[in-house]
Design a protein around this motif. Structure first.
Motif, PDB file in Angstrom:
ATOM      1  N   ARG A  82       0.833  -1.201   0.000  1.00 54.45           N
ATOM      2  CA  ARG A  82       0.000   0.000   0.000  1.00 54.45           C
ATOM      3  C   ARG A  82       0.876   1.263   0.000  1.00 54.45           C
ATOM      4  N   ALA A  83       1.975   1.203   0.728  1.00 49.90           N
ATOM      5  CA  ALA A  83       2.886   2.355   0.787  1.00 49.90           C
ATOM      6  C   ALA A  83       3.411   2.696  -0.608  1.00 49.90           C
ATOM      7  N   VAL A  84       3.725   1.663  -1.375  1.00 44.79           N
ATOM      8  CA  VAL A  84       4.226   1.901  -2.736  1.00 44.79           C
ATOM      9  C   VAL A  84       3.134   2.562  -3.573  1.00 44.79           C
ATOM     10  N   HIS A  85       1.927   2.029  -3.469  1.00 45.85           N
ATOM     11  CA  HIS A  85       0.819   2.611  -4.243  1.00 45.85           C
ATOM     12  C   HIS A  85       0.608   4.079  -3.894  1.00 45.85           C
ATOM     13  N   LEU A  86       0.636   4.375  -2.592  1.00 41.62           N
ATOM     14  CA  LEU A  86       0.379   5.754  -2.164  1.00 41.62           C
ATOM     15  C   LEU A  86       1.494   6.687  -2.610  1.00 41.62           C
ATOM     16  N   ALA A  87       2.737   6.223  -2.504  1.00 42.22           N
ATOM     17  CA  ALA A  87       3.862   7.062  -2.940  1.00 42.22           C
ATOM     18  C   ALA A  87       3.720   7.392  -4.416  1.00 42.22           C
ATOM     19  N   GLU A  88       3.391   6.375  -5.204  1.00 43.19           N
ATOM     20  CA  GLU A  88       3.281   6.574  -6.653  1.00 43.19           C
ATOM     21  C   GLU A  88       2.099   7.489  -6.993  1.00 43.19           C
ATOM     22  N   ALA A  89       0.965   7.213  -6.350  1.00 45.29           N
ATOM     23  CA  ALA A  89      -0.243   7.956  -6.721  1.00 45.29           C
ATOM     24  C   ALA A  89      -0.195   9.401  -6.250  1.00 45.29           C
ATOM     25  N   LEU A  90       0.440   9.640  -5.103  1.00 45.59           N
ATOM     26  CA  LEU A  90       0.412  10.980  -4.521  1.00 45.59           C
ATOM     27  C   LEU A  90       1.753  11.712  -4.664  1.00 45.59           C
ATOM     28  N   GLN A  91       2.727  11.086  -5.319  1.00 40.89           N
ATOM     29  CA  GLN A  91       4.021  11.728  -5.594  1.00 40.89           C
ATOM     30  C   GLN A  91       4.600  12.320  -4.317  1.00 40.89           C
ATOM     31  N   THR A  92       4.885  11.448  -3.375  1.00 40.24           N
ATOM     32  CA  THR A  92       5.273  11.912  -2.052  1.00 40.24           C
ATOM     33  C   THR A  92       6.117  10.854  -1.356  1.00 40.24           C
ATOM     34  N   PRO A  93       6.939  11.259  -0.376  1.00 40.09           N
ATOM     35  CA  PRO A  93       7.597  10.243   0.444  1.00 40.09           C
ATOM     36  C   PRO A  93       6.601   9.524   1.335  1.00 40.09           C
TER      37      PRO A  93
END
Lengths: 565, 285
Positions: free
Chosen positions: A345-356
């Protein structure tokens, strides 16, 4: 009948305590039991004393026991050093080899029943027999595990050592079981047999990263996180990615950020001291809006602290580390089994929201081996917004959008060149000192994280009750077990397990705590970092209590239950 | 996306310096040597022939590190001293891109010194251009690792008392595969060096003498003092090292072209995630 059984195999380096523990756990898994194994070792780099702390049970096991049922000492060299981590009482049984000298005074002082068993003599009676395998057989007999499962576990684990070694180990284990039979077994209730996974939290984080699409990892060696990178190194290649050993922690995060800019989901892996070195680049990832996953496997700090022991004292650092206002997402797995889906999920969120995005694990997740159900649930994938129809001399990288996430083409896309910059910038990415652009950028970066619907990621509620306990990470397991026990004695306790720590899921927490008469935040650090964080976010009622206690000793369910009751 | 799915480099096509210009106005002082380096790099990229969208310029912090915004290529202006690891990550994730690192002497030799050593040693196929003006310009004039020991400044009155080091010798000792020195105002010869550096496999290091006329006005003398062509191409590292340690520090030219294989960009064929998941299974049903 008992529903769980806790045993320790301990001895000097090379005696094979860890192999005995691992074999015991795998034999139990074949009978359908769940379990976990914590490994203790001395400060020596190699050799020295070692202990395998194993707990097995009919249901998923997520906490160390209050008391161990059995300790089998392969010898007594320095085993006494582990005494604070091996709680025993008058109901515990200690098997000691008379040939190995007098039992450690700290162990004797627990009042445990000490029974002499000639482990080394039994081992010598079997050709190629080893003391640790005799101990394994003895332990299996005491737990009531059938020898067929011990045979199968050993055959699987020792296959590479050849048939002769396997046969010798089996014979030694059987001899140990026979010798111990006179003590009588305290057999476990039968368990439901089925497919199980055997993994550590560090391996599960690695798997979650691969599942999420991470194809570049860079790291510098650091205890207790190194196994993640070591596990990933060959497997990253197997999925078409790359693992890099960086020259230092700062290089590692910058390599990962460079790869992310190139379009690959990327990750760096570290523990507290390494994270302290990386924080400047976390601000860059936030400022330039670059996806990045940072795994932090917490150990006891500050400074070098206790590298091999668990603590939850890095929460402040992952929530706030870097200068300026740099919003980020912080996720903490709720269990070892949850390490894979949370990292995914962390990978998905980083990719989708362009954030650390941080994955906040800890040593007791990372280095504990566990038997779990195969993780069935996986988060729905989210992708990077890389496509844009805009082209021209000046690509509008940070163009306003309804969700505050702007298209970020990867290099190679013609006519869409842009510069990632840590300088405050306008919405084209050009450096600017203008207040209006600076404030607009801060607002955009905060809003894209604040307004996103994280759904079920926020956490889990277990049970109902007017007493509510809030916890995160490896504290969740002992809290759940404490609540279960209190429930058996009539006290209803609700457990609010937080996976999303930033942005703080204040509404979900408020709903979960709505009817609570008493709220206790339990965490394994010295200053109550989660408690302070949730207070600051106005996510707790004024009467909330803090139960904060630092490592290195793990929380045990009994300690928490005593506090709550 | 995996590394194997990245596109192959496009064919060379006719390009001019103008194709690599951006509309962003440099912040540099009038007369700064970095203007010459920018122009040389734009020339070199045009001559190299890969279009701007296949080029990525990576930098850290400092006057010269502002350069990526002044070209039309992709760019990454990161934190102080960390351009080389960013570039290594980018290049290994995207072997199809032309990745060029730019920065100054403080950024590359001081705060980023460790990365410089390991970038030379790792030998990823990158080109690293250091605009060396022997001073921290953006912070208004402090001595850097290449500043003379007796150079007077507010932070080190009477001089730092610390001897400068030789970037060429360090690059050679650490394993760089291409080592050269150019002069910022010799635009055409510098462009030629940069093309050679970009095309050389592995890690190419180009030290560029780039005068800071604001804080080191005496560096205007470099125009006369540079010993053009005093460095000659060696293919033997020891010979190059002997030359680096003996020649004048204002000697320019290519000093070393090696044949170390570049850090591997090719990877084994992927086998997939399913086999990895199987490793966790106990008691497979």
């Amino acid at each position: 009948m008992r529903t769980s059984f806790a045993i320790v195999f301990a001895g000097s380096g090379g005696a094979g305590a860890i192999t005995a523990g691992s074999s015991f756990l795998q034999a139990a898994a074949r009978e359908g039991y769940y379990g976990l194994m914590t490994k203790l070792s001395g400060a020596q780099v190699r050799g020295g004393e070692a202990a395998a702390l194993v707990e097995i049970g009919v249901s998923p096991t997520e906490a160390q026991p209050d008391v161990f049922d059995v300790l089998i000492a392969l010898d007594w060299d320095n085993v006494g050093k582990f005494a604070p981590e091996i709680p025993l009482n008058a109901n515990s049984l200690v098997l000691a080899d008379p040939a190995a000298g007098a039992p450690a005074p700290a162990i004797v002082a627990t009042g445990a029943r000490i029974v002499e068993i000639p482990l080394s003599k039994i081992a010598a009676s079997v050709e190629g027999g080893r003391v640790n395998m005799v101990a394994l057989g003895a332990g299996a007999a005491l737990a009531g595990l059938p020898m067929g499962s011990v045979d199968a576990a050993l055959a699987g684990m020792l296959a590479s050592k050849g048939e002769k070694a396997v046969a010798a180990s089996l014979a030694a284990a059987r001899a140990g079981a026979t010798e111990t039979a006179v003590l009588g077994a305290a057999p476990l209730a039968p368990a439901r047999k089925g497919a199980r996974w055997f993994c550590s939290g560090n391996e599960a984080v690695g798997l979650g990263a691969l599942r999420g699409g991470v194809r570049f990892v860079a790291a510098y060696p650091i205890t207790p996180a190194t196994e993640i990178t070591e596990w990933l190194a060959p497997r990253m290649a197997a999925v078409g990615g790359r693992a890099m050993l960086a020259e230092d922690e700062i290089a590692a995060i910058n390599m990962a950020l460079g790869a992310s800019y190139g379009g690959l989901p990327s990750m760096t892996v570290t523990s507290g001291p390494g994270l302290a070195l990386k924080v400047e680049t976390i601000g860059l990832a936030a400022m330039a809006e670059l996806p990045l996953v940072i795994v932090n496997v917490m150990r006891v700090g500050p400074s070098t602290g206790i590298p091999t022991k668990s603590d939850q004292g890095d929460l402040d650092l992952v929530l706030h580390g870097t200068h300026g206002d740099a919003p980020r997402i912080v996720l903490a797995p709720l269990s070892i089994a949850d390490c894979a889906p949370t990292t995914e999920r962390a990978v998905h969120l980083a990719e989708a929201l362009q954030t650390p995005v941080f994955v906040l694990s800890d040593q007791s997740f990372g280095q504990t081996e566990t038997v779990i159900d195969p993780p069935a649930r996986r988060p729905a994938p989210l992708k990077r917004k890389a496509e844009s129809s805009a082209t021209g001399a000046d690509f509008h990288r940070y163009v306003a959008t309804p969700d505050n996430v702007s298209p970020m083409p990867a290099p190679g896309a013609p006519g869409q060149q842009w510069v990632a910059d840590g300088l405050s910038h306008d919405d084209y990415g050009h450096p600017s000192n203008a207040a209006k652009f600076h404030v607009a950028g801060l607002d955009k970066r905060r809003a894209k994280l604040r307004d996103f619907d994280y759904g079920e990621t926020w956490g889990e509620i277990h049970g109902e009750g007017e007493v509510a306990v809030v916890a995160f990470g490896s504290t969740v397991g002992p809290v759940k077990e404490a609540a279960r026990r209190l429930g058996e004695s009539g006290m209803k306790v609700k457990v609010v397990a937080l996976r999303l720590l930033a942005p703080a899921p204040t509404q979900a927490i408020a709903a979960a705590l709505k009817d609570a008469q008493r709220v206790i935040v339990v965490e394994q650090n010295h200053s109550g970092q989660l408690y302070r964080h949730l207070l600051a976010e106005k996510a707790l009622p004024a009467h909330a209590e803090s139960l904060a206690r630092p490592g290195p000793l793990p929380f045990r369910p009994g300690e928490i239950a005593t506090y709550l009751a | 996306m995996s590394i194997h799915e990245t596109a192959a480099p496009a064919c060379h096509q006719p390009l001019t310096l103008k194709d690599f210009k951006s509309g962003v106005e440099p912040i540099w002082c009038p007369g700064c040597g970095d203007f010459g380096v920018l122009q040389s790099l734009q020339r070199a990229l045009a001559a190299h022939g890969r279009p701007p969208h296949e080029v990525a310029l990576v930098s850290g912090i400092g006057c010269s590190s502002r350069l990526p915004a002044y070209t039309s290529a992709y760019g990454f202006h990161g934190v102080h001293g960390r351009a080389l690891p960013v570039a290594a990550g980018l290049k290994l994730a995207r072997p199809d891109l032309e990745v060029i690192v730019v920065g100054g002497d403080g950024d590359g030799y001081s705060i980023g010194g460790n990365h410089f050593l390991h970038a030379c040693r790792r030998n990823v196929n990158l080109t690293y251009i250091v605009m060396d003006n022997r001073v921290y310009g953006m912070t208004k004039g402090q001595p850097s690792p290449t500043t003379e020991a007796d150079w007077d400044s507010d932070i080190a009155p009477g001089g730092s008392g610390v001897q400068p080091f030789s970037p060429l010798a360090i690059a050679l000792a650490a394993g760089a595969n291409f080592v050269a020195r150019g002069f910022a105002l010799d635009v055409k010869p510098l462009a030629d060096i940069l093309v050679a550096a970009i095309r050389h496999p592995g890690f190419s290091f180009v030290e560029v003498l780039s005068p800071c006329i604001t804080f080191r006005p005496e560096e205007m003398e470099w125009k006369k003092a540079v010993q053009r062509g005093a460095l000659s191409v060696n293919t033997d590292r020891a010979a190059a090292m002997a030359m680096a340690l003996s020649v004048n520090e204002l000697a320019s030219g290519i000093i070393f072209q090696g044949d170390r294989p570049a850090y591997s960009e090719t990877l084994p064929a992927p086998t997939g995630l399913a086999a990895i998941e199987k490793e966790f299974e106990l008691n497979a049903a």
